[in-house]
Design an enzyme around this catalytic site. Structure first.
Site, short mmCIF file in Angstrom:
data_model
loop_
_atom_site.label_atom_id
_atom_site.label_comp_id
_atom_site.label_asym_id
_atom_site.label_seq_id
_atom_site.Cartn_x
_atom_site.Cartn_y
_atom_site.Cartn_z
N HIS A 19 0.85 -1.19 0.00
CA HIS A 19 0.00 0.00 0.00
C HIS A 19 0.88 1.24 0.00
O HIS A 19 2.10 1.18 0.18
CB HIS A 19 -0.98 0.01 1.18
CG HIS A 19 -0.36 0.20 2.52
ND1 HIS A 19 -1.07 0.64 3.60
CD2 HIS A 19 0.90 0.00 2.97
CE1 HIS A 19 -0.29 0.72 4.66
NE2 HIS A 19 0.92 0.33 4.30
N CYS A 38 6.07 5.73 4.39
CA CYS A 38 4.83 5.06 3.98
C CYS A 38 4.19 5.73 2.77
O CYS A 38 3.24 5.22 2.21
CB CYS A 38 3.84 5.02 5.14
SG CYS A 38 4.42 4.02 6.52
N HIS A 44 4.89 0.07 -0.59
CA HIS A 44 5.67 -0.75 0.33
C HIS A 44 4.71 -1.80 0.88
O HIS A 44 3.50 -1.66 0.75
CB HIS A 44 6.29 0.09 1.46
CG HIS A 44 5.29 0.65 2.42
ND1 HIS A 44 4.48 1.73 2.12
CD2 HIS A 44 4.93 0.24 3.66
CE1 HIS A 44 3.69 1.98 3.14
NE2 HIS A 44 3.94 1.09 4.09
N HIS A 46 3.54 -5.09 3.80
CA HIS A 46 3.48 -5.59 5.17
C HIS A 46 3.03 -7.05 5.15
O HIS A 46 2.30 -7.48 4.26
CB HIS A 46 2.49 -4.79 6.02
CG HIS A 46 2.87 -3.37 6.22
ND1 HIS A 46 3.84 -2.98 7.11
CD2 HIS A 46 2.42 -2.24 5.63
CE1 HIS A 46 3.97 -1.66 7.07
NE2 HIS A 46 3.11 -1.18 6.17
N ASP A 84 -4.64 -10.68 -0.13
CA ASP A 84 -3.32 -11.30 -0.11
C ASP A 84 -2.58 -11.12 -1.43
O ASP A 84 -3.14 -11.37 -2.51
CB ASP A 84 -3.44 -12.78 0.22
CG ASP A 84 -2.10 -13.43 0.52
OD1 ASP A 84 -1.26 -12.77 1.18
OD2 ASP A 84 -1.88 -14.58 0.10
N HIS A 85 -1.34 -10.67 -1.34
CA HIS A 85 -0.48 -10.43 -2.49
C HIS A 85 -1.12 -9.44 -3.47
O HIS A 85 -1.02 -9.59 -4.68
CB HIS A 85 -0.06 -11.73 -3.17
CG HIS A 85 0.94 -12.48 -2.36
ND1 HIS A 85 0.58 -13.28 -1.30
CD2 HIS A 85 2.28 -12.52 -2.43
CE1 HIS A 85 1.67 -13.80 -0.76
NE2 HIS A 85 2.72 -13.36 -1.43
N GLU A 129 -0.10 -4.56 11.69
CA GLU A 129 0.63 -4.15 10.49
C GLU A 129 2.10 -4.55 10.64
O GLU A 129 2.75 -4.95 9.68
CB GLU A 129 0.50 -2.65 10.28
CG GLU A 129 1.02 -2.18 8.95
CD GLU A 129 0.68 -0.73 8.69
OE1 GLU A 129 -0.18 -0.48 7.83
OE2 GLU A 129 1.26 0.15 9.36
#
Length: 140
Positions: A19, A38, A44, A46, A84-85, A129
């Site tokens: 994100h 961020c 980037h 998490h 996810d991903h 996070e």
């Protein structure tokens, strides 16, 4: 007759996502000042840890508050397979116009799950996070 005790059950899930924290109404300088690293234009990522808490009374027929397999399948379908991903900003419609902060992600997850869980059961989302940064919704 005494009231039945409430019990909380927890399900832990995991997803990886990228994100960028960014407010389009602000200048690049203000975004960098507020969001720091961020705000990386290339995003980037998490490794999110998600804990779903469901609280209610035990069903006398099943012995469950909620079947954890049913809960797991719901979370996989409504959250993990969609997040996810993925790049939350680009790939997840809920964040097209919503900054994907941990706070907002937790609320989106709650809103995806709540309609699928019996109204008499309480739902709480805890989203990590990082190991040291997490949010909880609702807060009370």
């Amino acid at each position: 007759m005494s009231e039945q005790p409430k019990v909380s059950i927890f399900r832990k899930e995991h997803f990886n996502a990228a994100h960028r924290l960014h407010n389009a109404a602000w200048s690049d300088e203000k975004n960098k000042e507020i969001f720091g690293l961020c705000n990386n234009p290339n995003y980037h990522g998490h490794n999110y840890e998600l804990i779903i808490q469901v609280t209610g009374t035990i069903n006398p027929e099943t012995g469950y508050v909620i079947d954890t397999k049913v809960l797991s399948d719901l979370v996989q379908r409504e959250v993990c397979k969609k997040f996810d991903h993925r790049n939350l900003n680009l790939d997840v419609p809920e964040f097209a116009n919503l900054n994907p902060t941990a706070e907002n992600i937790a609320i989106v997850i709650y809103n995806k799950l709540r309609p699928n869980i019996a109204a008499e059961l309480d739902l709480k989302i805890k989203l990590y996070e990082t190991e040291r940064n997490f949010v909880e919704f609702p807060a009370n």
